[in-house]
Design an enzyme around this catalytic site. Structure first.
Site, PDB file in Angstrom:
ATOM      1  N   SER A 134      50.475  -2.139 -11.855  1.00  0.00           N
ATOM      2  CA  SER A 134      50.764  -0.956 -12.665  1.00  0.00           C
ATOM      3  C   SER A 134      50.590   0.289 -11.811  1.00  0.00           C
ATOM      4  O   SER A 134      49.847   0.289 -10.818  1.00  0.00           O
ATOM      5  CB  SER A 134      49.799  -0.890 -13.851  1.00  0.00           C
ATOM      6  OG  SER A 134      49.880   0.356 -14.509  1.00  0.00           O
ATOM      7  N   TYR A 147      41.315  -0.422 -17.092  1.00  0.00           N
ATOM      8  CA  TYR A 147      42.642  -0.935 -16.752  1.00  0.00           C
ATOM      9  C   TYR A 147      43.010  -0.571 -15.315  1.00  0.00           C
ATOM     10  O   TYR A 147      43.487  -1.418 -14.547  1.00  0.00           O
ATOM     11  CB  TYR A 147      43.662  -0.357 -17.730  1.00  0.00           C
ATOM     12  CG  TYR A 147      45.079  -0.844 -17.531  1.00  0.00           C
ATOM     13  CD1 TYR A 147      45.400  -2.185 -17.699  1.00  0.00           C
ATOM     14  CD2 TYR A 147      46.100   0.047 -17.217  1.00  0.00           C
ATOM     15  CE1 TYR A 147      46.701  -2.640 -17.537  1.00  0.00           C
ATOM     16  CE2 TYR A 147      47.411  -0.391 -17.059  1.00  0.00           C
ATOM     17  CZ  TYR A 147      47.701  -1.733 -17.217  1.00  0.00           C
ATOM     18  OH  TYR A 147      48.984  -2.180 -17.044  1.00  0.00           O
TER      19      TYR A 147
END
Length: 281
Positions: A134, A147
């Site tokens: 990501s 995250y």
């Protein structure tokens, strides 16, 4: 020769899109799911899709999945580590249990599956691991540090694999999308809402505005940004070209995040913090 690929987290979003893209182009796809209804849905999508039950956080589940895979083939061309979740919370108050859960899925889960896949991949002349990372791996996004850190850790673990592994046939590729319009956002909102309830009252009050903004923003992301098919197309490209790059940014926001990561940390922090305050107010 038939090429078999395992994709974790294939029940929806980009995992499902990637499974269909690869299956439609001749790959045999083991599509990882956790629910019977998802298995049935994928079976109807394409004859080349072979759903397998796999919970990446469970050693027993992963072992069972690979027993099923070995009933079909003794070689594996590629693994796509896609299963993941995005959890949120302020570093000042976030319970350590939430951090453990984040890492168990996004990091330990990917490693757990890769360790089982590598013996099958060693039997091919060319094999590949694709990690769906990501833009968050650049670590410039406040309140989703669990995250961010998990995606950075996954990239670092697998980069070590490239250096260490005595498999010259292995290529490891990190795909770093920007915002993708997938159900992960709503799932993450639901999970984060549960997690935020665990915060002490002081933490809830101190960051109430930020929480409201982040939840609203995440809900909006469900319907904006890149489409799952965009990532699926890139996965297909990475699996079919001779010499893929080690890392791919996809989406303007991902390219911007990479650029921001090159700035001096103080400047980067100032820009991010100022931008967040303006958006909240």
């Amino acid at each position: 020769m038939e090429k078999y690929v395992l994709i974790t987290g294939s029940s929806s979003g980009l995992g499902k899109a990637a499974a269909l893209k690869l299956a439609s182009n001749g790959f045999k796809v083991f599509a990882g799911v956790r629910k019977q209804e998802d298995k049935e849905t994928l079976e109807q999508l394409h004859s080349n899709i072979i759903p397998v039950f796999i919970d990446v956080t469970s050693e027993e589940s992963v072992n069972c999945a690979f027993e099923k895979i070995k009933e079909k083939t003794d070689t594996l061309y590629a693994l796509v580590n896609n299963a993941g979740v995005a959890l949120a919370g302020p570093v000042e108050y976030i319970p350590v249990d939430i951090l453990k859960k984040q890492f168990d899925i996004n990091v330990f889960g990917a490693i757990r599956v890769a360790q089982k896949a590598l013996p099958l991949m060693s039997r091919t002349d060319d094999c590949r691991i694709i990690n769906i990372s990501s833009m968050a791996s650049y670590g410039i996004f406040p309140f989703i540090s669990p995250y961010c850190v998990s995606k950075k850790a996954m990239d670092m673990f697998f980069n070590s694999l490239i250096i260490e592994c005595k498999m010259p046939n292995l290529k490891v590729i990190s795909i770093k999308p920007g915002v993708v319009a997938t159900p992960i956002w709503q799932k993450s909102v639901d999970e984060s809402m549960k997690n935020l309830e665990q915060l002490c009252e002081e933490g809830k009050q101190k960051y109430s505005k930020e929480f409201d903004f982040l939840i609203k923003n995440a809900s909006q992301n469900t319907n904006k940004g890149l489409q799952p098919q965009d990532i699926a197309n890139l996965v297909y490209k990475v699996l079919t070209i001779k010499n893929p790059k080690l890392s791919y940014n996809i989406g303007k926001d991902s390219v911007l995040a990479r650029f921001m990561s090159y700035l001096p940390q103080n400047l980067c922090n100032f820009i991010v913090k100022t931008g967040l305050e303006k958006r909240i107010n």
